[in-house]
Design a protein around this motif. Sequence first.
Motif, PDB file in Angstrom:
ATOM      1  N   VAL A 197       4.124   9.995  -9.216  1.00 21.28           N
ATOM      2  CA  VAL A 197       4.581  10.837  -8.110  1.00 21.28           C
ATOM      3  C   VAL A 197       6.106  10.824  -8.107  1.00 21.28           C
ATOM      4  O   VAL A 197       6.720   9.751  -8.187  1.00 21.28           O
ATOM      5  CB  VAL A 197       4.059  10.333  -6.754  1.00 21.28           C
ATOM      6  N   GLY A 198       6.732  11.990  -7.982  1.00 20.04           N
ATOM      7  CA  GLY A 198       8.184  12.061  -7.910  1.00 20.04           C
ATOM      8  C   GLY A 198       8.809  12.332  -9.268  1.00 20.04           C
ATOM      9  O   GLY A 198       8.155  12.264 -10.308  1.00 20.04           O
ATOM     10  N   THR A 199      10.120  12.623  -9.229  1.00 19.77           N
ATOM     11  CA  THR A 199      10.837  12.976 -10.455  1.00 19.77           C
ATOM     12  C   THR A 199      12.158  12.234 -10.588  1.00 19.77           C
ATOM     13  O   THR A 199      13.000  12.613 -11.401  1.00 19.77           O
ATOM     14  CB  THR A 199      11.103  14.497 -10.485  1.00 19.77           C
ATOM     15  N   GLY A 200      12.360  11.176  -9.798  1.00 21.42           N
ATOM     16  CA  GLY A 200      13.624  10.450  -9.851  1.00 21.42           C
ATOM     17  C   GLY A 200      13.840   9.773 -11.195  1.00 21.42           C
ATOM     18  O   GLY A 200      12.887   9.479 -11.925  1.00 21.42           O
ATOM     19  N   SER A 201      15.087   9.521 -11.532  1.00 20.58           N
ATOM     20  CA  SER A 201      15.405   8.922 -12.828  1.00 20.58           C
ATOM     21  C   SER A 201      15.000   7.457 -12.905  1.00 20.58           C
ATOM     22  O   SER A 201      14.705   6.944 -13.988  1.00 20.58           O
ATOM     23  CB  SER A 201      16.905   9.051 -13.110  1.00 20.58           C
ATOM     24  N   ALA A 202      14.984   6.764 -11.764  1.00 25.00           N
ATOM     25  CA  ALA A 202      14.512   5.376 -11.738  1.00 25.00           C
ATOM     26  C   ALA A 202      12.994   5.364 -11.619  1.00 25.00           C
ATOM     27  O   ALA A 202      12.397   6.209 -10.941  1.00 25.00           O
ATOM     28  CB  ALA A 202      15.131   4.627 -10.565  1.00 25.00           C
ATOM     29  N   HIS A 203      12.372   4.406 -12.291  1.00 25.09           N
ATOM     30  CA  HIS A 203      10.918   4.287 -12.254  1.00 25.09           C
ATOM     31  C   HIS A 203      10.516   3.053 -11.459  1.00 25.09           C
ATOM     32  O   HIS A 203      11.106   1.974 -11.612  1.00 25.09           O
ATOM     33  CB  HIS A 203      10.348   4.205 -13.668  1.00 25.09           C
ATOM     34  N   ILE A 204       9.506   3.220 -10.600  1.00 22.85           N
ATOM     35  CA  ILE A 204       8.943   2.123  -9.819  1.00 22.85           C
ATOM     36  C   ILE A 204       7.464   2.038 -10.160  1.00 22.85           C
ATOM     37  O   ILE A 204       6.728   3.023 -10.023  1.00 22.85           O
ATOM     38  CB  ILE A 204       9.142   2.350  -8.310  1.00 22.85           C
ATOM     39  N   LEU A 205       7.030   0.874 -10.612  1.00 14.14           N
ATOM     40  CA  LEU A 205       5.651   0.680 -11.044  1.00 14.14           C
ATOM     41  C   LEU A 205       4.946  -0.249 -10.061  1.00 14.14           C
ATOM     42  O   LEU A 205       5.366  -1.392  -9.862  1.00 14.14           O
ATOM     43  CB  LEU A 205       5.644   0.093 -12.460  1.00 14.14           C
ATOM     44  N   VAL A 206       3.883   0.269  -9.430  1.00 20.61           N
ATOM     45  CA  VAL A 206       3.106  -0.476  -8.440  1.00 20.61           C
ATOM     46  C   VAL A 206       1.655  -0.513  -8.906  1.00 20.61           C
ATOM     47  O   VAL A 206       1.083   0.533  -9.212  1.00 20.61           O
ATOM     48  CB  VAL A 206       3.188   0.174  -7.046  1.00 20.61           C
ATOM     49  N   TYR A 207       1.071  -1.706  -8.940  1.00 11.75           N
ATOM     50  CA  TYR A 207      -0.304  -1.813  -9.417  1.00 11.75           C
ATOM     51  C   TYR A 207      -1.080  -2.783  -8.542  1.00 11.75           C
ATOM     52  O   TYR A 207      -0.584  -3.830  -8.148  1.00 11.75           O
ATOM     53  CB  TYR A 207      -0.353  -2.233 -10.890  1.00 11.75           C
ATOM     54  N   ALA A 208      -2.319  -2.415  -8.249  1.00 13.78           N
ATOM     55  CA  ALA A 208      -3.191  -3.213  -7.376  1.00 13.78           C
ATOM     56  C   ALA A 208      -4.338  -3.795  -8.187  1.00 13.78           C
ATOM     57  O   ALA A 208      -4.583  -3.410  -9.325  1.00 13.78           O
ATOM     58  CB  ALA A 208      -3.721  -2.353  -6.233  1.00 13.78           C
ATOM     59  N   GLY A 209      -5.052  -4.737  -7.559  1.00 10.21           N
ATOM     60  CA  GLY A 209      -6.174  -5.378  -8.235  1.00 10.21           C
ATOM     61  C   GLY A 209      -5.741  -6.323  -9.333  1.00 10.21           C
ATOM     62  O   GLY A 209      -6.502  -6.584 -10.266  1.00 10.21           O
ATOM     63  N   VAL A 210      -4.524  -6.856  -9.237  1.00 12.67           N
ATOM     64  CA  VAL A 210      -3.990  -7.733 -10.285  1.00 12.67           C
ATOM     65  C   VAL A 210      -4.853  -8.987 -10.401  1.00 12.67           C
ATOM     66  O   VAL A 210      -5.264  -9.375 -11.481  1.00 12.67           O
ATOM     67  CB  VAL A 210      -2.535  -8.134  -9.986  1.00 12.67           C
ATOM     68  N   HIS A 211      -5.082  -9.654  -9.277  1.00 11.20           N
ATOM     69  CA  HIS A 211      -6.109 -10.679  -9.180  1.00 11.20           C
ATOM     70  C   HIS A 211      -7.254 -10.052  -8.388  1.00 11.20           C
ATOM     71  O   HIS A 211      -7.050  -9.580  -7.261  1.00 11.20           O
ATOM     72  CB  HIS A 211      -5.581 -11.931  -8.477  1.00 11.20           C
ATOM     73  N   PRO A 212      -8.446 -10.037  -8.937  1.00 14.06           N
ATOM     74  CA  PRO A 212      -9.506  -9.212  -8.337  1.00 14.06           C
ATOM     75  C   PRO A 212     -10.063  -9.729  -7.027  1.00 14.06           C
ATOM     76  O   PRO A 212     -10.854  -9.031  -6.393  1.00 14.06           O
ATOM     77  CB  PRO A 212     -10.583  -9.194  -9.426  1.00 14.06           C
ATOM     78  N   ASN A 213      -9.658 -10.925  -6.597  1.00 13.60           N
ATOM     79  CA  ASN A 213     -10.051 -11.403  -5.271  1.00 13.60           C
ATOM     80  C   ASN A 213      -8.973 -11.092  -4.231  1.00 13.60           C
ATOM     81  O   ASN A 213      -9.013 -11.633  -3.127  1.00 13.60           O
ATOM     82  CB  ASN A 213     -10.294 -12.918  -5.294  1.00 13.60           C
ATOM     83  N   GLU A 214      -8.030 -10.196  -4.577  1.00 13.88           N
ATOM     84  CA  GLU A 214      -6.898  -9.890  -3.698  1.00 13.88           C
ATOM     85  C   GLU A 214      -6.823  -8.379  -3.444  1.00 13.88           C
ATOM     86  O   GLU A 214      -5.986  -7.678  -4.015  1.00 13.88           O
ATOM     87  CB  GLU A 214      -5.609 -10.414  -4.341  1.00 13.88           C
ATOM     88  N   PRO A 215      -7.702  -7.850  -2.575  1.00 11.74           N
ATOM     89  CA  PRO A 215      -7.823  -6.403  -2.420  1.00 11.74           C
ATOM     90  C   PRO A 215      -6.983  -5.778  -1.312  1.00 11.74           C
ATOM     91  O   PRO A 215      -7.105  -4.571  -1.062  1.00 11.74           O
ATOM     92  CB  PRO A 215      -9.316  -6.228  -2.108  1.00 11.74           C
ATOM     93  N   ILE A 216      -6.126  -6.556  -0.636  1.00 13.61           N
ATOM     94  CA  ILE A 216      -5.285  -5.940   0.394  1.00 13.61           C
ATOM     95  C   ILE A 216      -4.483  -4.793  -0.209  1.00 13.61           C
ATOM     96  O   ILE A 216      -4.287  -3.743   0.412  1.00 13.61           O
ATOM     97  CB  ILE A 216      -4.363  -6.992   1.038  1.00 13.61           C
ATOM     98  N   GLY A 217      -4.046  -4.980  -1.441  1.00 12.88           N
ATOM     99  CA  GLY A 217      -3.249  -3.962  -2.109  1.00 12.88           C
ATOM    100  C   GLY A 217      -3.961  -2.649  -2.339  1.00 12.88           C
ATOM    101  O   GLY A 217      -3.307  -1.619  -2.554  1.00 12.88           O
ATOM    102  N   PHE A 218      -5.301  -2.629  -2.297  1.00  4.32           N
ATOM    103  CA  PHE A 218      -6.009  -1.364  -2.465  1.00  4.32           C
ATOM    104  C   PHE A 218      -5.679  -0.408  -1.316  1.00  4.32           C
ATOM    105  O   PHE A 218      -5.462   0.791  -1.526  1.00  4.32           O
ATOM    106  CB  PHE A 218      -7.520  -1.595  -2.537  1.00  4.32           C
TER     107      PHE A 218
END
Length: 470
Positions: free
Chosen positions: A74-95
Amino acid sequence: MTSTATSTRTADVVTGSIGDILDRATRMAPLHDFPCVDDLLARFDAIAVAHPGRVTRRRIGTSRAGDPIHDYAVGTGSAHILVYAGVHPNEPIGFHTIERLAEDLTADDALLAAVDATWHLIPCIDPDGTRLNEGWFGAPSSRSHYARNFYRPAPQEQVEWSFPLSYKKAYFDRSMPETQALMRLIDETRPALLVGLHNAELGGVYYYLGRDIAGAVADLHAIPEALGLPLDAGEPESADLTALAPAVFLAPLATEHYDYLESLGLDPVAEVGGGGSADYARRYGSVTFVAELPYWTHPDAFDTRPGGTDYAAVLRKKAAGLGDLSRVLQHALSSALPHLVLDSPFLRASRAFIPMMAGVGDAEARRAELPESSRMATTAEVFTNEDTVRCFRLRFGGMLLRAIDAEVNAGVAPAELRLIGTELARVYDGWIAESESVPGITVLPIEKLVGVQYASTLAVAARLLAEDAS
């Protein structure tokens, strides 16, 4: 570098009390459960379909079980921000957090312009592991229900800790397909900010930050306060963490943890396997950020008054508890192994974590003998060290039972294995009862936890972009 106009817009978001971000975070509707993988991915696909000119959906990999893994840009800015959920599968708040970020960044031009970047959102980086936790997602308030349906992969099967590593005697090059997908995206985007959406279990709010960013710590303290959540003041996850401020730590590196264990005279290779995402992304100068939120809390977890006992004694008690836990589970595992025929994820995790408990206990026992441990412990330190033992009993006892139950449910368990499972279940029920008897544990509202993670991600992103543009 971004334009002067972008710098001005970004600075506006983080000026003063970060009012706009906090307003968004505090207006979240009540949440009572966590989405399963299929529901979460369906929601993201619906967002992409509803905003065809704003969202770019691209497959970046495949899980070990064959699930496609997508990046939603999403977006077209020159800086990139990478966000990922489910990194540890018992930690779903990030979903919930990542879904809310996707909704707001696609629907709100002002927000996307204010935090002007190209956002890469991965809704679930470990779908296979997450599916093994879905049994408790519908009723997450009960700690015992959570524990009985808990799954956490063996360290070398965790996306967060299976990056390549070559350091002293530690060598790891067996990165999972999910980790490889994340590595490729990091290599391609060289993100300014890397955000893994983790969460803790019991205590208060705390954070990991790759480096100090002007204004970020003040924001990270203000956000949970505005949402009525406490900052954690108990025992950090690891004794070698460096605090930037209360409840804000430098993001840990596997190489630094190796050196710490080595300094205690322990074999680091027994605990340090692969590298972490922060180890990998540092080659691009990426700033790592993690907001850790607990499901439950207790007043003692943030009570910094004297706890009435020596800190070294607290560590020795913890070490003894972890040693006892390892012995009980190792006996059950060793007795069960001749009868276990299924190479289940629960068995692989049990074989990794059970001996690790003895190593963690040894490290705490050695730390108790250091001069700096001869002091009065705080109430928070007493409580959180005791609860670590309870937590690990519930986690790893529950997973070994699930490994045995997998055989029973498949109809391949001999009588000897069923008896071992029955005896372990008796011990485990006692651990559950002890955990449930602790007075004062309360359930935190999910929407407030999501609000902290959502707001802190936006605030750190805005602060970082403003700093880079200045």
